[in-house]
Design a protein around this motif. Structure first.
Motif, short mmCIF file in Angstrom:
data_model
loop_
_atom_site.label_atom_id
_atom_site.label_comp_id
_atom_site.label_asym_id
_atom_site.label_seq_id
_atom_site.Cartn_x
_atom_site.Cartn_y
_atom_site.Cartn_z
N PHE A 1 0.52 -1.16 0.23
CA PHE A 1 0.26 0.05 0.10
C PHE A 1 0.35 1.42 0.34
O PHE A 1 0.45 2.38 -0.87
N TYR A 2 2.25 1.02 0.81
CA TYR A 2 2.39 2.19 1.24
C TYR A 2 3.36 2.28 0.10
O TYR A 2 3.83 3.61 -1.08
N ARG A 3 4.62 1.39 -0.71
CA ARG A 3 5.43 1.56 -1.94
C ARG A 3 4.11 2.17 -3.24
O ARG A 3 4.88 2.68 -3.39
N HIS A 4 2.96 1.72 -2.82
CA HIS A 4 2.34 2.28 -4.11
C HIS A 4 1.98 3.37 -3.75
O HIS A 4 1.67 4.18 -5.43
N HIS A 5 1.83 4.18 -2.67
CA HIS A 5 1.04 5.57 -2.42
C HIS A 5 2.69 6.96 -3.20
O HIS A 5 2.72 7.34 -2.26
N GLY A 6 3.54 6.15 -2.94
CA GLY A 6 5.32 6.46 -3.59
C GLY A 6 5.75 6.48 -2.43
O GLY A 6 7.31 7.49 -2.58
N PHE A 7 6.33 5.72 -1.16
CA PHE A 7 7.30 5.90 -0.31
C PHE A 7 8.22 5.17 -0.90
O PHE A 7 7.66 4.19 -1.68
N VAL A 8 9.19 5.27 0.14
CA VAL A 8 10.43 4.43 -0.43
C VAL A 8 11.12 3.49 0.49
O VAL A 8 10.78 3.88 1.84
#
Length: 169
Positions: free
Chosen positions: A139-146
């Protein structure tokens, strides 16, 4: 189009008893601990309330924090002063009630958290989260987190005043 949900700070008037996201530690925290953390000023809790019914559809918590500069990805660290730690807003928990899954409410809660962190009078460089599992990490990766740091499931998203457009409810 009229908004279906309103996001606001948790108050004593909100009914938390029936909240169920399917992850017991998140449900228990919300029912038993969130208001204590707010009183102690260690976390702020925000809820998405369905306007038509008054039901809590989701929540998230924010707290101030810091991360060691040496753990920030090099591509991000090059823009930062050489302090030992970088100020961040920590997204402690984010949960959506089972009845409201699949409606992009998690994304709306995440957007609200980013907006509050950017608007805060306390300067923070990024939003940081420790994902609870692989599903949350995706979920976080999908929203641009690295990914960052030495521990698994640590994610960072640099905050700017030019963030992408708001999601709809």
């Amino acid at each position: 189009m009229t908004a279906r949900f309103a996001i606001a700070a948790l108050t004593p008037g909100h009914d938390r008893a029936g909240f169920a996201c399917g992850v017991e530690p998140l449900d228990r925290y919300f029912r038993e601990q969130a208001s204590q953390d707010m009183r102690r000023r260690v976390a702020a809790c925000y809820v998405a309330v369905e306007i038509a019914t008054g039901r809590i559809a989701g929540y998230y918590t924010l707290a101030a924090g810091g991360i060691p500069l040496v753990e920030v990805p090099a591509s991000l660290a090059k823009r930062l002063p050489r302090y030992s730690a970088v100020p961040v807003a920590r997204l402690g928990r984010l949960a959506v009630h089972l009845d409201y899954r699949g409606q992009k409410l998690g994304a709306a809660l995440l957007w609200d958290a980013m907006t509050r962190a950017i608007r805060s009078e306390v300067a923070v460089f990024a939003l940081v989260v420790d994902a609870k599992d692989d599903h949350a990490a995706a979920f976080y990766r999908h929203h641009g987190f690295v990914a960052f740091g030495s521990l698994p499931h640590q994610w960072v998203l640099p905050l700017t005043h030019r963030m992408f457009g708001e999601p709809g409810f």
